[in-house]
Structures are given as C-alpha cells and as structure tokens.
Design a protein around this motif. Sequence first.
Motif, PDB file in Angstrom:
ATOM      1  N   LYS A  43      45.548  37.217  33.574  1.00  0.00           N
ATOM      2  CA  LYS A  43      45.155  36.398  34.728  1.00  0.00           C
ATOM      3  C   LYS A  43      46.066  36.665  35.926  1.00  0.00           C
ATOM      4  CE  LYS A  43      42.783  33.390  35.407  1.00  0.00           C
ATOM      5  NZ  LYS A  43      41.685  33.508  36.332  1.00  0.00           N
ATOM      6  N   TYR A  46      44.784  40.512  36.983  1.00  0.00           N
ATOM      7  CA  TYR A  46      43.387  40.776  37.344  1.00  0.00           C
ATOM      8  C   TYR A  46      42.682  39.473  37.719  1.00  0.00           C
ATOM      9  CZ  TYR A  46      44.276  45.177  34.991  1.00  0.00           C
ATOM     10  OH  TYR A  46      44.809  46.380  34.612  1.00  0.00           O
ATOM     11  N   PRO A  47      41.779  39.534  38.701  1.00  0.00           N
ATOM     12  CA  PRO A  47      41.031  38.324  39.071  1.00  0.00           C
ATOM     13  C   PRO A  47      39.792  38.150  38.175  1.00  0.00           C
ATOM     14  CG  PRO A  47      40.544  40.081  40.626  1.00  0.00           C
ATOM     15  CD  PRO A  47      41.549  40.623  39.636  1.00  0.00           C
ATOM     16  N   PHE A  48      39.792  37.102  37.363  1.00  0.00           N
ATOM     17  CA  PHE A  48      38.633  36.785  36.528  1.00  0.00           C
ATOM     18  C   PHE A  48      38.688  35.324  36.128  1.00  0.00           C
ATOM     19  CE2 PHE A  48      41.902  37.988  33.495  1.00  0.00           C
ATOM     20  CZ  PHE A  48      41.745  37.095  32.452  1.00  0.00           C
ATOM     21  N   VAL A  49      37.543  34.811  35.719  1.00  0.00           N
ATOM     22  CA  VAL A  49      37.453  33.450  35.191  1.00  0.00           C
ATOM     23  C   VAL A  49      37.113  33.592  33.717  1.00  0.00           C
ATOM     24  CG1 VAL A  49      36.197  31.269  35.276  1.00  0.00           C
ATOM     25  CG2 VAL A  49      36.692  32.514  37.401  1.00  0.00           C
ATOM     26  N   LEU A  67      36.035  38.914  38.934  1.00  0.00           N
ATOM     27  CA  LEU A  67      35.985  38.730  40.392  1.00  0.00           C
ATOM     28  C   LEU A  67      36.756  39.874  41.041  1.00  0.00           C
ATOM     29  CD1 LEU A  67      37.052  34.983  40.316  1.00  0.00           C
ATOM     30  CD2 LEU A  67      34.712  35.837  40.457  1.00  0.00           C
ATOM     31  N   THR A  75      39.728  45.224  33.302  1.00  0.00           N
ATOM     32  CA  THR A  75      40.322  43.999  32.765  1.00  0.00           C
ATOM     33  C   THR A  75      40.252  43.972  31.247  1.00  0.00           C
ATOM     34  OG1 THR A  75      39.698  42.795  34.766  1.00  0.00           O
ATOM     35  CG2 THR A  75      40.229  41.473  32.822  1.00  0.00           C
TER      36      THR A  75
END
Length: 92
Positions: A43, A46-49, A67, A75
Amino acid sequence: MRKKRELREGARYHIVLTTGSRGPWLEAERHDAILLEVLTRAKAKYPFVLEGYALMDNRLDFVIRPLPAGALSVTMRWIAGVFAAACNRKAG
C-alpha cells in the motif's frame, strides 16, 4: 493461453495466487501476519484499494481495485514475490 485481461478504470478484480505445488502449504496462523505486513508495504508502494482477501491452505484470493487500472500486474507481481520470499525466509 488465456486472453489478455482488459483493465478498466475503477473496476474490481478477483485475483488468485496459488502455491507452486498447488498442494496445501499455507497456514493462516503462520502466514497471516506475514501477508498483512506485505500488504501494508505494498500500500505504501502502489496505489490500490484492497476490498478483501482470503488466505487458504493452497492459495490467496484478493479483491483489489488498482489506481490506475494499469498497475494491477505490477502490484500483484510485487505482492506475490515479496510474500513468497518472506515465507521462504521464515521457513528457513
């Protein structure tokens, strides 16, 4: 060979990572803390949910929203590699 996945902005993806032997190898009580630490590091990198995950004896399932969408494979490769290395280090 499977068709290349078309990534869409804002979409959720169900990703399954299996163990190399495809047999039972993962143990929740041993590997959950490692996975949570790897996900925390991911997190930050890398940008992710992460909408959900499941740790089973022979695989990891994720519901993830990258994202931007194009970052999904990078990712997941990073998570898989770092998690495998951390588990191997712990196993000795």
